[in-house]
Scaffold this active site. Structure first.
Site, PDB file in Angstrom:
ATOM      1  N   GLY A   1       0.799  -1.228   0.000  1.00  0.00           N
ATOM      2  CA  GLY A   1       0.000   0.000   0.000  1.00  0.00           C
ATOM      3  C   GLY A   1       0.827   1.271   0.000  1.00  0.00           C
TER       4      GLY A   1
ATOM      5  CG  HIS B   1       3.788   0.310 -11.288  1.00  0.00           C
ATOM      6  ND1 HIS B   1       4.110  -0.045 -10.005  1.00  0.00           N
ATOM      7  CD2 HIS B   1       2.952  -0.657 -11.743  1.00  0.00           C
ATOM      8  CE1 HIS B   1       3.494  -1.168  -9.685  1.00  0.00           C
ATOM      9  NE2 HIS B   1       2.778  -1.563 -10.730  1.00  0.00           N
TER      10      HIS B   1
ATOM     11  CG  HIS C   1       5.286   5.446  -3.055  1.00  0.00           C
ATOM     12  ND1 HIS C   1       6.110   5.884  -4.070  1.00  0.00           N
ATOM     13  CD2 HIS C   1       5.840   5.909  -1.912  1.00  0.00           C
ATOM     14  CE1 HIS C   1       7.111   6.560  -3.552  1.00  0.00           C
ATOM     15  NE2 HIS C   1       6.965   6.617  -2.248  1.00  0.00           N
TER      16      HIS C   1
ATOM     17  CD  GLU D   1       4.730  -5.293  -4.241  1.00  0.00           C
ATOM     18  OE1 GLU D   1       4.773  -6.008  -3.225  1.00  0.00           O
ATOM     19  OE2 GLU D   1       3.915  -4.366  -4.369  1.00  0.00           O
TER      20      GLU D   1
ATOM     21  CG  ASN E   1       0.952  -7.403  -5.428  1.00  0.00           C
ATOM     22  OD1 ASN E   1       1.022  -6.412  -6.138  1.00  0.00           O
ATOM     23  ND2 ASN E   1       1.312  -7.387  -4.157  1.00  0.00           N
TER      24      ASN E   1
ATOM     25  NE  ARG F   1      -2.848  -8.269  -2.975  1.00  0.00           N
ATOM     26  CZ  ARG F   1      -2.804  -7.183  -3.742  1.00  0.00           C
ATOM     27  NH1 ARG F   1      -3.578  -7.099  -4.810  1.00  0.00           N
ATOM     28  NH2 ARG F   1      -1.998  -6.195  -3.469  1.00  0.00           N
TER      29      ARG F   1
HETATM   30  P1  ADP Z   1       3.946  -1.513  -2.185  1.00  0.00           P
HETATM   31  O1  ADP Z   1       4.038  -2.989  -1.949  1.00  0.00           O
HETATM   32  O2  ADP Z   1       3.865  -0.712  -0.926  1.00  0.00           O
HETATM   33  O3  ADP Z   1       2.916  -1.144  -3.202  1.00  0.00           O
HETATM   34  P2  ADP Z   1       6.057  -1.394  -4.218  1.00  0.00           P
HETATM   35  O4  ADP Z   1       7.382  -2.003  -4.019  1.00  0.00           O
HETATM   36  O5  ADP Z   1       5.091  -2.137  -5.105  1.00  0.00           O
HETATM   37  O6  ADP Z   1       5.379  -1.119  -2.798  1.00  0.00           O
HETATM   38  O7  ADP Z   1       6.209   0.072  -4.775  1.00  0.00           O
HETATM   39  C1  ADP Z   1       5.105   0.940  -4.919  1.00  0.00           C
HETATM   40  C2  ADP Z   1       5.486   2.143  -5.730  1.00  0.00           C
HETATM   41  O8  ADP Z   1       6.571   2.861  -5.107  1.00  0.00           O
HETATM   42  C3  ADP Z   1       5.999   1.825  -7.133  1.00  0.00           C
HETATM   43  O9  ADP Z   1       4.955   1.663  -8.057  1.00  0.00           O
HETATM   44  C4  ADP Z   1       6.822   3.080  -7.405  1.00  0.00           C
HETATM   45  O10 ADP Z   1       5.988   4.152  -7.755  1.00  0.00           O
HETATM   46  C5  ADP Z   1       7.441   3.390  -6.063  1.00  0.00           C
HETATM   47  N1  ADP Z   1       8.773   2.741  -5.952  1.00  0.00           N
HETATM   48  C6  ADP Z   1       9.044   1.526  -5.402  1.00  0.00           C
HETATM   49  N2  ADP Z   1      10.356   1.225  -5.501  1.00  0.00           N
HETATM   50  C7  ADP Z   1      10.950   2.254  -6.151  1.00  0.00           C
HETATM   51  C8  ADP Z   1      12.288   2.543  -6.586  1.00  0.00           C
HETATM   52  N3  ADP Z   1      13.291   1.694  -6.363  1.00  0.00           N
HETATM   53  N4  ADP Z   1      12.505   3.723  -7.238  1.00  0.00           N
HETATM   54  C9  ADP Z   1      11.494   4.604  -7.461  1.00  0.00           C
HETATM   55  N5  ADP Z   1      10.222   4.384  -7.079  1.00  0.00           N
HETATM   56  C10 ADP Z   1       9.944   3.241  -6.428  1.00  0.00           C
END
Ligand code: ADP
Length: 452
Positions: free
Chosen positions: A165, A209, A236, A288, A290, A292
C-alpha cells in the site's frame, strides 16, 4: 473437484466482483461482514451471510478464527480471500487448507516467499529476471545502510520488507539524509506491518510502473495476460491504470510477457499473480510480486475477454487452463479509474451517506462498485468505493469514452475523486501517454503544463 459454495472473505466492490463470477458459474456464495456492514451490497446479494464481528477490521475481516467458523457453519468448499485483508497472509492460507477448505490462491509457501520483498527479489532474480539494484538482505545498522547506498549510488529508497500500500518507503538523496530516512521507514514499517525490517534500493528518477498479469494451473501451464501501466500514482498508490501500456511497443511487450511466463513456469506457481516492474530507459526492474487478484485486474479482463476470477476458481478446483498462450489476443485499450471517497484536492477521506447515485453505461463501460443511493460509506475501511473501467478500440477512443462516462457518473452526498479523474482525462500529458510515477504528484503541485 467442483465447488458448490464459496465463502468470500472480503467486503465492498471486490466481494461483489467475486460473487458475480460465482453466480455465473452456478456456485453459491457466503458473504461475511462486520456489524457495520450489514447493509452492504455484497451482503445483500450473496446467497448467505454471516456476521463475524464488530466494525474494526482486526475484529472481523482480519479475524481468522471467526472466518473459519463462518466457513464451517455454512459448509463451504472453498474460501476466496479477495484483495487486501488476508489475501496475502500465508498463515491464513495454511489454516484454510488445514481446515479442509480449498484456498483460492497460491500455496502458503509461495505467498510467504513473495510476501517478504527481499526473498521475493532473490527468488525472481534467480529465475533470470532483472531486479532493482539494492542491498543484500535487510539493513541491520546505519553503517551497513551507508555502505550499501555508497555502493549503489544516491538517491536510494528505504523500503519495508513486508511493505504494501505504498507505506514504509523513504527516499534519501545523500548520506546526511539516510539516517533520518532509515529511522522513519523503520517506524512506519513497524506501525503498519508489525515488522520493522527494511532494505534499500536504487531510487529510480523517472520510471513507469508496468506490471504483468499471469495465471497458472496445477498442471504446469502458465499464461501471461499482458501488462498494465499503473504509473499514475499518489503516495506510491495507484490512481489510474491502463492496459496496454502506452510506453511499450509490440516487441518489448512480447519480450516482457515471455520473460515473466518462463520464470513463473519454473516456480510451480498456481493461481493468478502479478509481477510488478519499474521501467526506465528501456529496461525493466522487478520490484515485487502480488500473489493475489489485483484491484486493477478488470482492465486485463477488458482487453483479453478473460474472466480472471472464474479462471482463479477453476484452477483452485484443480482444472487445467483451457487456453494456450497463442490463444490470448489483446483487443483495444482499457482504463480504470479508482474512485475513492476522498476530497479530490486534499485527499481527506469523506465518509457519509450517498444521497444520489447514477452510474454511467453504454458500450465498453463497466462499473465495479457496491454503492447505491442511501448507502452509508463507512470510515473504518479503505476509501476505494468504485472502479470505473472503460474499454475502447484504441487508446484515443477509450479516453473519449472515459470522459463521457465520467460526465454521466453521479455520486452525491460525499466527496469523491471523480473531479480528479475528469481532469486527468483532459491533461495533454495523459492524452499523449507521457507520464512517469511522479507525474501525478507534480501535476497536483502545479508543476506540469496544465490543460488548456
Ligand atoms: P507496495 O508494496 O507498498 O505497493 P512497491 O514495491 O510495489 O510497494 O512500490 C510501490 C510504488 O513505489 C511503485 O509503483 C513506485 O511508484 C514506487 N517505488 C518503489 N520502488 C521504487 C524505486 N526503487 N525507485 C522509485 N520508485 C519506487
Amino acid at each position: 473437484m467442483t465447488f458448490k459454495k464459496i465463502l468470500i472473505a472480503n467486503r465492498g466492490e471486490i466481494a461483489l466482483r467475486i460473487h458475480r463470477a460465482c453466480q455465473e458459474m452456478g456456485i453459491g456464495t457466503v458473504a461475511i461482514h462486520s456489524t457495520a456492514d450489514s447493509e452492504a451490497m455484497h451482503v445483500r446479494l450473496a446467497n448467505e451471510s454471516v456476521c463475524i464481528g464488530p466494525a474494526a477490521a482486526k475484529d472481523s475481516y482480519l479475524k481468522i478464527p471467526a472466518i473459519l467458523s463462518a466457513a464451517t457453519i455454512s459448509a463451504v468448499d472453498a474460501i476466496h480471500p479477495g484483495v487486501g485483508f488476508l489475501s496475502e497472509n500465508a498463515e491464513f492460507a495454511a489454516m484454510v487448507e488445514e481446515h479442509h477448505f480449498a484456498f483460492i490462491g497460491p500455496t502458503p509457501e509461495h505467498i510467504r516467499i513473495m510476501g517478504d520483498k527481499i526473498t521475493a527479489k532473490e527468488t525472481i532474480k534467480n529465475l533470470g529476471i532483472p531486479v532493482v539494484p539494492g542491498s543484500e538482505g535487510t539493513l541491520t545498522s546505519l553503517k551497513e545502510a551507508l555502505k550499501s547506498a555508497e555502493h549503489i549510488g544516491y538517491p536510494v529508497i528505504i523500503k519495508a520488507t513486508s511493505g504494501g500500500g505504498g507505506k514504509g518507503m523513504k527516499v534519501a538523496y545523500n548520506s546526511s539524509e539516510l539516517e533520518e530516512s532509515l529511522r522513519l521507514a523503520k517506524s512506519e514499517a513497524s506501525v503498519n506491518f508489525g515488522n520493522d525490517e527494511v532494505y534499500l534500493e536504487k531510487y529510480l528518477g523517472k520510471p513507469r510502473h508496468i506490471e504483468v498479469q499471469i495465471i497458472a494451473d496445477t498442471f504446469g501451464n502458465v499464461l501471461h495476460l499482458g501488462e498494465r501501466d499503473c504509473s499514475l500514482q499518489r503516495r506510491h498508490q495507484k490512481v489510474w491504470e491502463e492496459a496496454p501500456s502506452p510506453a511499450l511497443d509490440e516487441t518489448r511487450r512480447v519480450q516482457l510477457g515471455e520473460m515473466v511466463r518462463q520464470a513463473i513456469s519454473k516456480m510451480g506457481y498456481r493461481g493468478v499473480g502479478t509481477l510488478e516492474f519499474l521501467y526506465e530507459k528501456g529496461k525493466f526492474y522487478f520490484i515485487e510480486m502480488n500473489t493475489r487478484l489485483q484491484v486493477e485486474h478488470p482492465i486485463t479482463e477488458m482487453i483479453t475477454g478473460i474472466d480472471l476470477v472464474r479462471e482463479q476458481i477453476r484452477v483452485a478446483m484443480g482444472k487445467p487452463l483451457t487456453l494456450r498462450q497463442e490463444d490470448i489476443k489483446f483487443l483495444g485499450h482499457a482504463i480504470e479509474c479508482r474512485i475513492n471517497a476522498e476530497h479530490p484536492e486534499t485527499f481527506m477521506p469523506s465518509p457519509g451517506r450517498i444521497t444520489e447515485y447514477h452510474t454511467p453505461g453504454g458500450l465498453g463501460v463497466r462499473v465495479d462498485s457496491g454503492l447505491y443511493s442511501g448507502y452509508q460509506i463507512l470510515p473504518y475501511y479503505d476509501s476505494l468505493v468504485s472502479k470505473l473501467i472503460v474499454h475502447g478500440d484504441n487508446r484515443q477512443q477509450c479516453i473519449q469514452r472515459l470522459r463521457r462516462a465520467l460526465d454521466e457518473y453521479v455520486i452525491s452526498g460525499v466527496e469523491t475523486l471523480l473531479p480528479l479523474h475528469k481532469r486527468l482525462a483532459t491533461e495533454p500529458d495523459v492524452i499523449a501517454g507521457q507520464y512517469d510515477i511522479h507525474w501525478l504528484e507534480k501535476m497536483l503541485k502545479g508543476e506540469v503544463d496544465q490543460a488548456a
